[in-house]
Motif scaffolding. Structure first.
Motif, PDB file in Angstrom:
ATOM      1  N   SER A   1      10.743 -16.517 -22.161  1.00 35.73           N
ATOM      2  CA  SER A   1       9.436 -17.185 -22.239  1.00 35.73           C
ATOM      3  C   SER A   1       8.738 -16.872 -23.554  1.00 35.73           C
ATOM      4  O   SER A   1       8.060 -17.732 -24.128  1.00 35.73           O
ATOM      5  CB  SER A   1       8.554 -16.774 -21.058  1.00 35.73           C
ATOM      6  OG  SER A   1       8.048 -15.452 -21.216  1.00 35.73           O
TER       7      SER A   1
ATOM      8  N   SER B   1       7.819 -19.677 -26.267  1.00 36.04           N
ATOM      9  CA  SER B   1       6.405 -19.835 -26.595  1.00 36.04           C
ATOM     10  C   SER B   1       6.153 -19.622 -28.083  1.00 36.04           C
ATOM     11  O   SER B   1       5.441 -20.401 -28.729  1.00 36.04           O
ATOM     12  CB  SER B   1       5.576 -18.854 -25.764  1.00 36.04           C
ATOM     13  OG  SER B   1       4.212 -18.980 -26.051  1.00 36.04           O
TER      14      SER B   1
ATOM     15  N   TRP C   1      10.296 -20.931 -13.850  1.00 40.34           N
ATOM     16  CA  TRP C   1       9.313 -20.551 -14.873  1.00 40.34           C
ATOM     17  C   TRP C   1       8.991 -21.725 -15.797  1.00 40.34           C
ATOM     18  O   TRP C   1       7.829 -22.058 -16.017  1.00 40.34           O
ATOM     19  CB  TRP C   1       9.824 -19.360 -15.695  1.00 40.34           C
ATOM     20  CG  TRP C   1       8.846 -19.005 -16.791  1.00 40.34           C
ATOM     21  CD1 TRP C   1       8.819 -19.482 -18.073  1.00 40.34           C
ATOM     22  CD2 TRP C   1       7.704 -18.158 -16.669  1.00 40.34           C
ATOM     23  NE1 TRP C   1       7.753 -18.971 -18.765  1.00 40.34           N
ATOM     24  CE2 TRP C   1       7.048 -18.159 -17.927  1.00 40.34           C
ATOM     25  CE3 TRP C   1       7.178 -17.392 -15.631  1.00 40.34           C
ATOM     26  CZ2 TRP C   1       5.893 -17.417 -18.169  1.00 40.34           C
ATOM     27  CZ3 TRP C   1       6.029 -16.648 -15.864  1.00 40.34           C
ATOM     28  CH2 TRP C   1       5.396 -16.672 -17.118  1.00 40.34           C
TER      29      TRP C   1
ATOM     30  N   HIS D   1       5.611 -23.789 -16.282  1.00 38.22           N
ATOM     31  CA  HIS D   1       4.967 -23.458 -17.553  1.00 38.22           C
ATOM     32  C   HIS D   1       5.525 -24.361 -18.653  1.00 38.22           C
ATOM     33  O   HIS D   1       6.223 -23.886 -19.556  1.00 38.22           O
ATOM     34  CB  HIS D   1       5.195 -21.982 -17.915  1.00 38.22           C
ATOM     35  CG  HIS D   1       4.712 -21.020 -16.865  1.00 38.22           C
ATOM     36  ND1 HIS D   1       5.474 -20.688 -15.770  1.00 38.22           N
ATOM     37  CD2 HIS D   1       3.559 -20.314 -16.758  1.00 38.22           C
ATOM     38  CE1 HIS D   1       4.815 -19.819 -15.024  1.00 38.22           C
ATOM     39  NE2 HIS D   1       3.646 -19.579 -15.599  1.00 38.22           N
TER      40      HIS D   1
ATOM     41  N   LEU E   1       6.071 -26.577 -21.975  1.00 36.17           N
ATOM     42  CA  LEU E   1       5.675 -26.340 -23.365  1.00 36.17           C
ATOM     43  C   LEU E   1       5.654 -27.667 -24.128  1.00 36.17           C
ATOM     44  O   LEU E   1       6.158 -27.777 -25.230  1.00 36.17           O
ATOM     45  CB  LEU E   1       6.628 -25.334 -24.017  1.00 36.17           C
ATOM     46  CG  LEU E   1       6.529 -23.905 -23.466  1.00 36.17           C
ATOM     47  CD1 LEU E   1       7.700 -23.059 -23.928  1.00 36.17           C
ATOM     48  CD2 LEU E   1       5.216 -23.254 -23.863  1.00 36.17           C
TER      49      LEU E   1
ATOM     50  N   ASP F   1       1.170 -14.378 -21.375  1.00 37.05           N
ATOM     51  CA  ASP F   1      -0.121 -14.624 -20.723  1.00 37.05           C
ATOM     52  C   ASP F   1      -0.261 -13.648 -19.562  1.00 37.05           C
ATOM     53  O   ASP F   1       0.274 -13.878 -18.474  1.00 37.05           O
ATOM     54  CB  ASP F   1      -0.186 -16.072 -20.220  1.00 37.05           C
ATOM     55  CG  ASP F   1      -1.504 -16.377 -19.500  1.00 37.05           C
ATOM     56  OD1 ASP F   1      -2.396 -15.500 -19.503  1.00 37.05           O
ATOM     57  OD2 ASP F   1      -1.631 -17.483 -18.942  1.00 37.05           O
TER      58      ASP F   1
ATOM     59  N   ASP G   1      -1.450 -14.788 -16.076  1.00 32.74           N
ATOM     60  CA  ASP G   1      -0.606 -15.637 -15.242  1.00 32.74           C
ATOM     61  C   ASP G   1      -0.365 -14.964 -13.890  1.00 32.74           C
ATOM     62  O   ASP G   1      -0.157 -13.747 -13.802  1.00 32.74           O
ATOM     63  CB  ASP G   1       0.736 -15.870 -15.954  1.00 32.74           C
ATOM     64  CG  ASP G   1       1.675 -16.728 -15.146  1.00 32.74           C
ATOM     65  OD1 ASP G   1       1.556 -17.959 -15.219  1.00 32.74           O
ATOM     66  OD2 ASP G   1       2.521 -16.156 -14.427  1.00 32.74           O
TER      67      ASP G   1
END
Length: 440
Positions: free
Chosen positions: A127, A131, A160, A164, A166, A426, A429
């Motif tokens: 992640s 990100s 995930w 989440h 992107l 984050d 989260d």
């Protein structure tokens, strides 16, 4: 005095004695009080230094053992995250979305896009890579990230990235079991890994046997402990040698390890003229940081073995995995993958004596003559095994690599460097909070 100091102290001279000075202050006081002659002075000094050396060696080896355990184990927070996401995958349809959505699938083989590949079985690490890559991209709508994972991690990884997204980047999550090529017939790297695991378990004798060795230097013991790390026999590490088969329609990709952080736009890497070479990589023998940037072939290969000595130059510069440009078109015209597997077999035949650990040594051999050196700005190494790198220097690099034991998601991470990784997590989260994953 020199004659006595040159002779090693015997076990009887050290063991079981409680009259050996523990500090320089004690030693000086005893010598003054007893008015020792030169011989007695030398004998006493030798005993004290030998005792302190033994204690230092024991402490160093204990530290290496604890670091080995800490770096090889899965932290309970990461285990918790995988379990919670797997549960979410089974109960929430939104966590089982097709990645990417059907209308975006054609872009997975569109060579006008910028294709990145990440192989990982660590959801949190993946992640951060994703990100950081997309947040720093100047044209995120042209970025395609292909995430490859194993069967056990596929559901948590899909959950995930389903929950989440992107956008506008395109994310593909694929398990190895989804690749027809990988599931049909014999895969040389898997056969080699199985044999390697069997030989390694017999040859190394486990961490207890390594630590019990009283003759080897601590840094040799550290290297052997590192060789036992599960990641060095992980299919996620070996998979990069099969990139041309895994992505038969793509011409060029950038391969990222899961312990890196992207800090700049990486799309200019496609403008680099590879001059017919296959692998664009940063060299590791030149640079201001002599601790990290001093690696040559002799740092990885065993040049006392005639097979290595006959074929390679020990002083030739090494290069790094972690952030590599691969020209897959050029790769398909070579025998790189075949060379890689043949050397894996040779290493197994020689009881793992050609090199000690990892996928970099066979990579150095297989890509020999096929590497195009790129600017070190694109890949700063060493943030996981030494803390000499200043924060300012690390912040100025395009990609930073936490190679080494002190991964940023572990408690043994270097606290001054961890924020460079943590800023892409984050911590509010719900999955992160429920598993008690914290910024420090």
């Amino acid at each position: 005095m020199y004659q006595i100091l040159d002779e090693p102290a015997s076990k009887d001279e050290i063991q079981g004695r409680d009259d050996i000075p523990q500090t320089l202050e004690e030693f000086t006081a005893e010598v003054k009080e007893s008015r020792s002659d030169a011989r007695a002075f030398a004998v006493k000094l030798r005993a004290m230094v030998t005792l302190l050396e033994q204690r230092t060696r024991t402490a160093k080896i204990q530290e290496y053992l604890y670091r080995h355990v800490a770096s090889s184990s899965i932290p309970k927070q990461l285990h918790c995250l995988a379990l919670r996401l797997a549960n979410e995958h089974s109960t929430n349809a939104n966590a089982r979305l097709q990645l990417p959505s059907a209308e975006l699938v054609p872009y997975l083989v569109d060579n006008s896009y910028f294709h990145f590949v990440l192989a990982s079985d660590n959801v949190l690490a993946a992640s951060v890579v994703a990100s950081s890559l997309i947040r720093n991209a100047l044209r995120p709508h042209k970025v395609v990230l292909h995430i490859i994972t194993d069967r056990k991690t596929y559901s948590p990884m899909q959950a995930w990235f389903s929950l989440h997204p992107l956008s506008p980047a395109i994310i593909e999550v694929k398990g190895l079991h989804h690749f027809d090529w990988f599931t049909k017939g014999k895969v040389p790297v898997l056969e080699a890994m199985e044999k390697d695991q069997r030989v390694r378990s017999q040859f190394r004798g486990g961490s207890s046997a390594i630590v019990a060795n009283n003759t080897e230097k601590p840094y040799v013991i550290a290297a052997k402990l590192q060789a036992l790390s599960p990641k060095y026999n992980s299919v996620m590490n070996h998979i990069r040698i099969h990139l041309p088969e895994l992505f038969p329609s793509l011409n060029k990709i950038v391969f990222l390890d899961d312990d890196i952080v992207v800090q700049t736009d990486l799309t200019p890497l496609w403008d680099i003229d590879m001059e017919g070479k296959v692998n664009g990589a940063v060299e590791t023998c030149r640079g201001d940081d002599k601790f990290v940037m001093s690696k040559r072939l002799k740092s990885y290969l065993n040049f006392s073995h005639p097979l290595i000595a006959k074929n390679f130059d020990p002083n030739e510069c090494a290069w790094a995995y972690g952030m590599n440009i691969f020209d897959l078109e050029a790769w398909r015209k070579t025998n790189i993958s075949r060379t890689y597997h043949s050397w894996l077999q040779e290493n197994l035949k020689s009881d793992l004596s050609l090199w000690q650990l990892g996928t970099l040594p066979p990579g150095l051999i297989a890509f020999h003559g096929h590497v195009h050196v790129i600017d070190p700005f694109w890949h700063m190494l060493g943030l996981g095994y030494q803390d000499n790198t200043s924060l300012a220097d690390a912040e100025s690099a395009g990609v930073i690599h936490f190679n080494g034991r002190a991964k940023p998601w572990l408690e043994i991470a270097f606290p001054q460097l961890r924020p460079l990784w943590a800023k892409y997590v984050d911590f509010s989260d719900k999955f992160i909070k429920s598993c008690h994953i914290r910024a420090s």
